[in-house]
Design a protein around this motif. Structure first.
Motif, PDB file in Angstrom:
ATOM      1  N   THR A   1      -4.406  -2.927  -3.242  1.00 13.77           N
ATOM      2  CA  THR A   1      -3.566  -3.287  -2.080  1.00 13.77           C
ATOM      3  C   THR A   1      -4.284  -2.982  -0.769  1.00 13.77           C
ATOM      4  N   GLN A   2      -5.075  -1.886  -0.754  1.00 17.64           N
ATOM      5  CA  GLN A   2      -5.862  -1.594   0.459  1.00 17.64           C
ATOM      6  C   GLN A   2      -6.898  -2.681   0.700  1.00 17.64           C
TER       7      GLN A   2
ATOM      8  N   LEU B   1      -3.469   1.042  -5.703  1.00 21.83           N
ATOM      9  CA  LEU B   1      -3.582   1.369  -4.269  1.00 21.83           C
ATOM     10  C   LEU B   1      -4.855   0.790  -3.667  1.00 21.83           C
TER      11      LEU B   1
ATOM     12  N   GLN C   1      -3.850   4.602  -8.581  1.00 18.12           N
ATOM     13  CA  GLN C   1      -4.957   4.595  -7.610  1.00 18.12           C
ATOM     14  C   GLN C   1      -5.646   3.235  -7.589  1.00 18.12           C
TER      15      GLN C   1
ATOM     16  N   VAL D   1       0.839  -1.200   0.000  1.00 16.70           N
ATOM     17  CA  VAL D   1       0.000   0.000   0.000  1.00 16.70           C
ATOM     18  C   VAL D   1       0.874   1.249   0.000  1.00 16.70           C
TER      19      VAL D   1
ATOM     20  N   SER E   1       2.304   1.677  -3.397  1.00 18.64           N
ATOM     21  CA  SER E   1       1.262   2.138  -4.312  1.00 18.64           C
ATOM     22  C   SER E   1       0.956   3.616  -4.093  1.00 18.64           C
ATOM     23  N   ARG E   2       0.925   4.027  -2.854  1.00 19.55           N
ATOM     24  CA  ARG E   2       0.697   5.441  -2.566  1.00 19.55           C
ATOM     25  C   ARG E   2       1.840   6.296  -3.111  1.00 19.55           C
TER      26      ARG E   2
END
Length: 547
Positions: free
Chosen positions: A306-307, A303, A300, A160, A163-164
């Motif tokens: 992954t979240q 992200l 996004q 995460v 990804s961010r």
């Protein structure tokens, strides 16, 4: 020869004999009626007359008066009881293998009374311990699973973070592309502005060319006229030269204007090329912006994915923790079950709960034992009583309740132990008078160091009241006890009877103590009969005062 019964004379004789017998029978029956019924009727009439005379006459009665008596000592009957007494039941099942006591055995607290062999309980305890070990292992496995799931959560959280970072990088690239696009658009705007400016300059130059051409044409026509007029001699040579010079000047101005128009057109062409170049750069910048936005969308999406993985991993951790909790609960349940069987195993030894004497036993070696309690129909294995100190509960009449307080010394007398008196002490009382008996429940305790006194003995307990208490006493013959209760017949001032219900205290044989119901000033019928009625008028024959 037998006479013929059908003869007329014979029939007449038979009829005469029948009449005679009937007359005699009637006379006898009349005599019986006169001799039996008439005396009975006369006797009944006489009894009715006597009863009427009795009802109409005033009954004569003997009366006695109550009196107050002092008591230097209050003696009450009682039963001796053990200070503590209980029945001992088995709490586990099995067979009685050993018995160490019998009735009359004196034991100390904690002494083993008997032993029970319970193989079923032992096997159940082994099974419970195995289940407990299995549950503990399950807890370890669940905790390891939780740690693995937590590591997975940390890995997905790292993803995460990456990804961010990708999203932020894509946003920075987008910002750079947007800035570059803005710059190229500004450059294109400048180029377009220059094109417009050069076109405006071209138009100005074209207007100037037209004006110069017009001035040139005018100067050319003027010069031609002056040349013609010079030939004719109408103008001076100087004027003709001046007109010629003006023509040449305006012709030069026209050429200069044309050159300016060419330069302005060249500037326009150059500006248009700059505009086209700027448009290419703008299109490239716009493509970079779109690409950056697509990169942001992709970052996004990565992200969010992954979240979602983090959320799923956290849910797995929660499920694993729930499994740990369930496993821990299973461990506790197994431990409780194991402890239960351990306790049941400890119950295989029957121990004395306090110092005392065994008063009963109901089991022999080899008997099959089953758990039981006081509410069941199973017999207790043993009964034990504490006899080093005994207790006696008595109901002290309300008249003496102030004289009997905790700590008051008493004397206990047992008829079967002549010459011996035992000292007792008032331990406590109920703190309330029983409204039915008007007595105060009081407990006296007696030391029994030599074990002479036995629980269940009948005894008399003597309280020293100090002679300050007085109670109403009446002759026992004045009491009437029937279905209506205990009553006395009181002769009022109007010589009429009234039934009064009383409560009796101590019985002194010829006299009884009255706890409530009388004031001590009444006149009581002595030896009352059943035919006396409430409200009946009587006359007093004798009036005996109390002792």
């Amino acid at each position: 020869m037998e006479p013929n019964s059908s003869h007329p004379e014979t029939k007449h004789a038979q009829k005469s004999s029948g009449r005679t017998i009937a007359v005699v029978g009637f006379v006898v029956l009349a005599g019986l009626l006169v001799g039996g019924i008439m005396p009975r009727m006369q006797q009944k009439r006489s009894l009715a007359e006597d009863s009427s005379d009795i009802n109409n006459s005033v009954r004569a009665v003997n009366v006695v008066s109550p009196h107050l008596a002092n008591s230097e000592a209050l003696v009450l009957p009682s039963n001796i009881r053990a200070l503590e007494e209980t029945q001992i039941y088995a709490r586990t099942s099995g067979y009685l293998t050993k018995r160490y006591v019998d009735i009359g055995s004196r034991v100390k607290k904690g002494d083993i009374l008997a032993e029970i062999s319970s193989p079923d309980v032992d096997q159940q305890q082994f099974q419970a311990k195995a289940d407990q070990a299995k549950a503990v292992a399950s807890v370890g496995q669940s905790e390891a699973d939780v740690r693995n799931k937590q590591a997975g959560v940390q890995a997905t959280e790292s993803e995460v973070a990456r990804s961010r970072a990708g999203v932020e990088q894509a946003r920075a690239t987008l910002a750079s592309s947007q800035s570059k696009l803005a710059q190229t658009k500004a450059a294109m705007g400048s180029a377009e502005a220059r094109v417009a400016q050069n076109r405006q300059t071209l138009e100005v130059q074209k207007a100037a060319l037209k004006q110069a051409e017009a001035q040139r044409d005018l100067a050319e026509a003027t010069a031609k006229r002056y040349r013609s007029m010079l030939q004719q001699g109408y103008v001076a040579q100087q004027d003709a030269d001046q007109a010629e010079a003006t023509f040449k000047t305006t012709s030069a101005i026209v050429e200069s204007a044309r050159a300016s128009i060419g330069a302005a057109q060249a500037n326009i062409d150059a500006s248009l090329q700059d505009v086209e170049s700027a448009k290419s750069v703008v299109r490239a910048a716009e493509a970079d912006v779109r690409s950056s936005r697509e990169n942001i969308s992709a970052a996004q999406a990565a992200l969010a994915s992954t979240q979602a993985n983090v959320t799923a991993a956290q849910a797995n951790v929660g499920a694993s923790k729930a499994n740990v909790t369930a496993s821990v609960a299973q461990v506790r349940s197994s431990e409780a079950n194991s402890n239960r069987f351990s306790v049941l195993t400890s119950f295989s030894k029957i121990v004395a709960p306090f110092d005392g004497v065994i008063t009963m036993r109901n089991a022999d070696v080899g008997s099959l034992i089953a758990p039981g309690d006081a509410s069941s129909t199973k017999l207790a294995l043993f009964s034990i009583a504490r006899v080093d100190t005994l207790r006696i509960q008595v109901g002290v009449p309300q008249t003496y309740f102030q004289a009997v307080k905790p700590g008051t010394k008493t004397t206990v007398i047992v008829r079967e132990l002549p010459g011996r008196k035992f000292e007792g002490t008032v331990f406590e009382n109920a703190g309330a008078i029983d409204p039915n008996t008007r007595t105060l429940l009081t407990e006296v305790r007696v030391k029994n160091t030599d074990n002479v006194l036995l629980p269940g003995m009948y005894a008399q307990i003597q309280f020293a009241t100090g002679g300050t208490q007085q109670a109403i006493r009446i002759p026992s013959s004045a009491l009437t006890i029937d279905s209506n209760g205990t009553r006395v017949y009181v002769v009022g001032a109007d010589s009429k009877l009234a039934f009064v219900t009383v409560k009796v205290g101590r019985d002194f044989g010829s006299e009884v103590e009255i706890v409530s119901g009388l004031t001590g000033n009444e006149k009581l019928v002595n030896n009352p009969t059943d035919d006396l009625k409430d409200g009946q008028e009587v006359k007093i024959l004798t009036d005996k005062a109390g002792k």
